[in-house]
Design a protein around this motif. Structure first.
Motif, PDB file in Angstrom:
ATOM      1  N   ILE A 115       0.966  -1.170   0.316  1.00 45.47           N
ATOM      2  CA  ILE A 115      -0.003  -0.072   0.055  1.00 45.47           C
ATOM      3  C   ILE A 115       0.998   1.305  -0.158  1.00 45.47           C
ATOM      4  CG2 ILE A 115      -0.100  -0.102   2.397  1.00 45.47           C
ATOM      5  CD1 ILE A 115      -3.185   1.119   2.551  1.00 45.47           C
ATOM      6  N   LEU A 404      -5.592  -6.347   1.982  1.00 44.11           N
ATOM      7  CA  LEU A 404      -5.305  -5.873   0.612  1.00 44.11           C
ATOM      8  C   LEU A 404      -5.432  -6.703  -0.378  1.00 44.11           C
ATOM      9  CD1 LEU A 404      -2.403  -2.998   2.133  1.00 44.11           C
ATOM     10  CD2 LEU A 404      -4.389  -2.702   0.235  1.00 44.11           C
ATOM     11  N   GLU A 407      -8.664  -7.508  -1.616  1.00 42.65           N
ATOM     12  CA  GLU A 407      -8.988  -6.371  -2.039  1.00 42.65           C
ATOM     13  C   GLU A 407     -10.347  -5.963  -1.071  1.00 42.65           C
ATOM     14  OE1 GLU A 407      -9.664  -6.609  -6.388  1.00 42.65           O
ATOM     15  OE2 GLU A 407      -7.710  -7.156  -6.600  1.00 42.65           O
ATOM     16  N   LYS A 410      -8.987  -1.355  -0.054  1.00 48.31           N
ATOM     17  CA  LYS A 410      -8.635  -1.011  -1.445  1.00 48.31           C
ATOM     18  C   LYS A 410      -7.430  -0.150  -1.049  1.00 48.31           C
ATOM     19  CE  LYS A 410     -12.653  -1.940  -3.219  1.00 48.31           C
ATOM     20  NZ  LYS A 410     -12.754  -3.347  -2.888  1.00 48.31           N
ATOM     21  N   ARG A 411      -6.597  -0.283  -2.384  1.00 49.69           N
ATOM     22  CA  ARG A 411      -5.134   0.471  -2.434  1.00 49.69           C
ATOM     23  C   ARG A 411      -5.136   1.832  -2.061  1.00 49.69           C
ATOM     24  NH1 ARG A 411      -1.747  -3.988  -2.236  1.00 49.69           N
ATOM     25  NH2 ARG A 411      -2.951  -5.769  -3.000  1.00 49.69           N
TER      26      ARG A 411
END
Ligand SMILES: *Cc1c(COP(=O)(O)O)cnc(C)c1O
Ligand SMILES: [Zn+2]
Length: 446
Positions: A115, A404, A407, A410-411
């Protein structure tokens, strides 16, 4: 301000109320209690808090990362500007609790979890005076103990609670009994309890057994329980998200991530967010992610429908408590004991599970697990940034990475991970780095 604070049962269908000087940790039907306040605090306090943080003027209650926010946990109903009254009522280790804690960026952790460094914040609570986040809630619980004139505090502990309770009790000159599962707590934590002069009571069993015994003994021998089922512990622990939010200028992140043990942290974060949102101090509600250890995964099993089909929810105050009972019966029948090297979260019966579920419902939260080796990697990559944390705290990092990958986070989400305590198990990093197979190992040269 008198008459502002009281205790209230969390079950909306029960709702029993008690005066603030009650020592009940449950209503008479056995439900958990909340500390409630009638008044809505003025949002201008945000400026006062910031000012206290910067210009402490030698006042320990302004230096303290807990009491700096004292208007938001004023169950003593004191004049919070009157320092003499603060000194008389508020328990503080010279302002050290919560003082060093704030969110940091850690480049190697963000690279590992994939991230962007701008979006990941980690808040080390291990820099509290006894070395864990427990000091936040212990300061407030012992404040209540003192307010009602208790002479002895009592707790069961996987280690950090006893270190914290012992420290504050010693500083206040009150007695402290700690119930520990014999042979199952990190030596660095056990030695702190001895160092602070606590009376150790060794229990032949696990943490859940020790808690049961300590609650019985507290009731029968006039002890004041300072485990996180004590609603005043939860009040002090609200300052963990306060400090994160304040640092982010009260712009709520998308996620706050905690390891999950007895779920006091989850509960307090949920309560803090519920109150702030209700007062209009935050406009967005961060989602809470709780990371259980794979070996002690009660919440994850129940929440994610891994025990029976049903996914356990707070369900607006009507949780299916039978499902929890069936799960515990199942653990007993099968002889399943919680098992993880992250002893701080080696808990099979999280005492705050219902408050935890309430927090998860309010924040649209999520629960997942991390294995021992994932937690060790998490712990170790924090170390490579020059920050200390213990294995249970590594669950926050491992959980962020996993969520992460899935998903779910979210990034471009902003994430705050709480690192709950510092390393007190001296051999864990030594063993980790001596095994070249470990991801971040730097083995010694021979
Ligand atoms: C107590 C503790 C936990 C578990 O916190 P809960 O509030 O009981 O869920 C996690 N990490 C550390 C270091 C702890 O001391
Ligand atoms: Zn009740």
């Amino acid at each position: 301000m008198q008459g502002d604070a009281f205790l209230k049962c969390i079950d909306p269908n029960c709702g029993l109320e008690y005066p603030i000087n009650s020592t009940n940790v449950q209503c008479e039907k056995g439900h958990l209690l909340d500390v409630k306040y009638k008044r809505t605090p003025n949002e201008k306090l945000k400026e006062i808090f910031a000012h206290r943080g910067m210009m402490d003027e030698g006042v320990i209650f302004n230096e303290s990362g807990v009491w700096r926010f004292r208007e938001l946990l004023n169950f003593c109903e004191i004049d919070t500007e009157n320092i003499e009254q603060c000194s008389k009522f508020l328990v503080s280790l010279d302002g050290a609790e919560g003082r060093q804690s704030k969110p940091y960026h850690m480049t190697k952790v963000s690279a590992f979890t994939e991230i962007s460094n701008d979006n990941l914040w980690l808040q080390p609570e291990g820099y509290n005076p006894s070395g864990s986040f427990k000091d936040n809630g212990m300061a407030s619980a012992v404040t209540h103990a003192k307010m009602i004139g208790a002479e002895k505090i009592v707790c069961a502990s996987t280690g950090n609670t006893s270190a914290s309770a012992g420290m504050f009790a010693a500083n206040e000159g009150i007695q402290c009994d700690v119930y520990i599962p014999s042979g199952q707590i990190a030596p660095g934590k056990l030695s702190q309890a001895y160092q602070f002069g606590a009376q150790i009571v060794e229990i032949n069993g696990n943490f859940d057994d020790a808690l049961k015994q300590s609650l019985d003994d507290a009731k029968n021998h006039n002890g004041y329980t300072v485990n996180s089922i004590n609603p005043f512990r939860i009040e002090g622990q609200k300052t963990i998200p306060y400090r994160a939010l304040e640092y982010l200028k009260w712009e709520a992140p998308d996620w706050i991530v905690y390891p999950g043990g007895a779920l006091g942290n989850t509960s307090s974060c949920g309560k803090a967010l519920m109150e702030l949102y209700e007062w209009g101090w935050i406009k967005k509600i961060p989602r809470i992610a709780v990371i259980n250890s794979e070996g002690a995964s009660t919440l994850s099993d129940l929440y994610n429908g891994k025990f029976q089909e049903e996914e356990l929810r707070w369900n607006k105050g009507k949780p299916n408590t039978d499902l929890i009972k069936q799960y515990y019966d199942h653990l007993d029948q099968e002889g399943i004991k919680p098992k993880t090297k992250a002893t701080a979260i080696q808990i099979g019966r999280p005492a705050n599970i219902l408050k935890g579920l309430r927090a998860l419902e309010f924040t649209n939260g999520i629960v997942t697990t991390a294995s021992d080796s994932e937690m060790l990697d998490g712990m170790s990559v924090v170390g490579l940034n020059g920050f200390d944390c213990e294995m249970a705290s590594g669950a926050s990092v491992a959980g962020i990475k996993k969520l992460l990958e899935q998903e779910i986070i979210k990034r471009d989400d902003v994430v705050v991970g709480i690192l709950t305590g510092r390393q007190k198990d001296a051999m864990l990093p030594v063993d980790y780095h001596n095994n070249p197979k470990n991801r971040f190992a730097i083995p010694p040269k021979i």
